[in-house]
Structures are given as C-alpha cells and as structure tokens.
Design an enzyme around this catalytic site. Structure first.
Site, mmCIF file in Angstrom:
data_model
loop_
_atom_site.group_PDB
_atom_site.id
_atom_site.type_symbol
_atom_site.label_atom_id
_atom_site.label_comp_id
_atom_site.label_asym_id
_atom_site.label_seq_id
_atom_site.Cartn_x
_atom_site.Cartn_y
_atom_site.Cartn_z
ATOM 1 N N ASP A 1 45.041 37.093 32.057
ATOM 2 C CA ASP A 1 44.419 37.806 33.161
ATOM 3 C C ASP A 1 43.159 37.226 33.546
ATOM 4 O OD1 ASP A 1 45.149 40.143 34.409
ATOM 5 O OD2 ASP A 1 44.747 41.505 32.798
ATOM 6 N N LYS B 1 55.971 44.021 36.156
ATOM 7 C CA LYS B 1 55.564 43.039 35.563
ATOM 8 C C LYS B 1 56.678 42.606 34.616
ATOM 9 C CE LYS B 1 50.696 43.580 35.810
ATOM 10 N NZ LYS B 1 49.684 44.363 35.459
ATOM 11 N N GLN C 1 46.353 46.533 30.695
ATOM 12 C CA GLN C 1 46.254 47.037 31.986
ATOM 13 C C GLN C 1 45.149 47.940 32.160
ATOM 14 O OE1 GLN C 1 48.504 46.515 34.588
ATOM 15 N NE2 GLN C 1 47.432 47.736 36.025
HETATM 16 N N1 GUN Z 1 44.747 46.707 37.229
HETATM 17 C C1 GUN Z 1 44.462 46.437 38.706
HETATM 18 N N2 GUN Z 1 44.835 45.001 38.613
HETATM 19 C C2 GUN Z 1 45.058 44.366 37.318
HETATM 20 C C3 GUN Z 1 44.987 43.143 36.805
HETATM 21 O O1 GUN Z 1 45.104 41.926 37.691
HETATM 22 N N3 GUN Z 1 44.997 42.939 35.390
HETATM 23 C C4 GUN Z 1 44.768 44.047 34.680
HETATM 24 N N4 GUN Z 1 44.910 43.920 33.316
HETATM 25 N N5 GUN Z 1 44.667 45.361 35.085
HETATM 26 C C5 GUN Z 1 44.720 45.386 36.446
#
Ligand code: GUN
Length: 289
Positions: free
Chosen positions: A122, A55, A99
C-alpha cells in the site's frame, strides 16, 4: 472549444494486469516463488467487503496467491498486531494490505507502521512515505500510482514544468500524488478545505487531481482551457427517483469542451488502483532473494 478525451482507465488497467500476469510467470520460472498478497479486513463495512472481494479475484486471475483474513469488528489492536506480525514472518506472503478504515478503537498508524516496509504494498508505512518524499525507490500508494501512470500516458514529456493542483491532502492520495507530480518536475500546489478561492487557483492549473470525496464539486467553468483532469472521487449519490449512482468529485458534464482529457467515474482511476496493487505485489516478490 477543446475536444475532451475520455481517459479509459478500465482498458489501461486491463493492459497493466496482463503485464503483471506475464511478470508472475517469469518470477515463478526464475525464482520458483508465487507472489502472494494478504488482505486483512476488520469488521464488515459493505464498501470494504466489495473492494476486498475484487482484490482477491484479480490477484488470483493474475496467477498470484491470495490470502484473505477477515476479523470481527471487536478485534483488539493487540490481536490485529499479532496477525500483522504473523504475516510479516510468512514466507508465502510478499504483500500485506490492511483495509482502511479500521474500527475506531484501533489506531491506524500503529497498525500500518507494524507492517514490514518491504511487504507494504500500500506504500502507507512511514518509511515508504519518507522514501517517496525524498525521491528514493519505495512502494508507492496504489491510487496515486495509477493516476501518475495515466498522466504520463496522456501527456508524456509535456508533464515537466506543468502547473498541477491536487485537491485533498490525505496520506492515501493527496500527499503521495503531490510527491509523484513533483518528481515529474511539475509545479505542485495542494489545495484543501481551507484553501481560499479554489476556482481562481484552478484557473492556473494544467493538471487537476481531485481527491476530496465531495460529489461533483469541481465545475468545468473553474478550469483552465485544455486542463487534464484526474477524478479520484467515488461517491454514491441518490437520485430524485430513489436510484443510486456513482459520481466523482468532478462535475464531468460541465468539463466537456473545456478539459483536454478527463478520467470518467466509474471506469477511470478506480480500476487502476487494484491493478497497481498487483503491480506492487509483483515488485515485492521480485525483490525477494
Ligand atoms: N481504503 C480505501 N482505499 C484503500 C487503499 O488503497 N488501501 C487500503 N489499505 N485501504 C483503503
């Protein structure tokens, strides 16, 4: 026999990231701001560490600011809340992503709902989930957003009126995916672990979105001829020779000649998720006055 098209998520994501990079240049010129994404990682889950690194890399490549915050596994809920509030106030931060999964001693809902809904790239905050469910403009969770983009690209206006079955009822994928398909006028069914006779249900589906986390669970013989299949699963399996391999929730080989189009794993939904996160961060920065 149907010719099965492989939907190239990697190429689609590259195009989307290039588009985001162009929008970033425009925002910088017009508003004199650089879109910024803050990613918070608590603990050291290896898969999460890989996601967070990717990311950060792609955020910078799109010309945006990336702020990474890594906290120890022993971080308390109160400490994490303070961090989130700090990011909420920071004018350089337009998008906040915490996350998941978080360590067991931290309540995920409490943390997600402490994020400023206007920075919730998100789309997990209850306000954004509610806006999506009621058809209002909102941040849309990145994985389902990537899936609907690929479906629209593949099916265009034919999407309207189609029968769609979403397998999995998570807040991250299943529920928002169902809302997006409904918005496109599909007839939507959400299947899950208690669903009776999934193969019979899938025989009615023009669109199948599999998001269950069970390697190769969906078989080609369960599908309706010509179905479009979106495979959200990313499962690492160990082969008899001890090597490991990434596979989806769909047994792709068995779908060839039955599905009209399918996303591969890897190279399908996965690359689209981060590209959509960058898109959401850009959208958030663009909304700032
Ligand atoms: N863990 C797995 N996929 C995601 C996501 O799209 N966003 C977040 N914040 N955590 C994740």
């Amino acid at each position: 026999m149907t010719d099965t098209m492989i939907i190239d998520g990697k190429a689609f994501a590259e195009r989307l990231r290039a588009e985001v990079a162009r929008k970033v240049v425009k925002i910088k010129a017009e508003k004199n701001i650089t879109p910024g994404l803050a990613v918070v990682l608590v603990g050291s889950d290896p898969a999460s560490e890989v996601y967070v690194r990717n990311k950060a890399k792609q955020t910078k490549e799109a010309g945006m600011n990336s702020f990474e915050c890594t906290l120890s596994e022993s971080t308390t809920e109160a400490e994490l809340l303070i961090k989130v509030q700090e990011l909420n106030r920071d004018p350089l931060v337009h998008g906040i992503l915490v996350q998941l999964p978080l360590p067991k001693h931290i309540n995920e809902d409490t943390i997600i709902n402490a994020i400023d809904p206007n920075k919730d790239v998100d789309g997990f905050h209850v306000i954004n989930a509610g806006r999506l469910a009621t058809g209002q403009d909102s941040f849309v969770p990145c994985t389902p957003l990537g899936c609907i983009m690929m479906l629209k690209d593949t099916l265009g206006t034919r999407l309207s009126g189609m029968n769609a079955v979403v397998i999995g009822r998570s807040n991250i994928v299943g529920k928002p995916m169902a809302a997006l398909l409904l918005k496109e006028s599909c007839t939507v069914t959400i299947a899950h672990s208690r669903t009776k006779d999934l193969p019979a249900l899938l025989k009615t589906a023009d669109i199948v979105v599999a998001a269950v986390g069970k390697p190769n669970m969906v078989k080609g013989e369960w599908l309706k001829q010509g179905a479009v299949v979106i495979d959200v699963g990313i499962n690492r399996i160990t082969l008899p020779d001890g090597k490991t391999k990434l596979v989806g929730d769909v047994d792709t080989a068995s779908c060839m000649g039955i599905a009209s189009a399918i996303t591969p794993v890897p190279g399908g939904v996965g690359p689209m998720t981060i590209a959509c996160l960058l898109e959401n961060t850009c959208k958030s920065a663009g909304l700032q006055t």
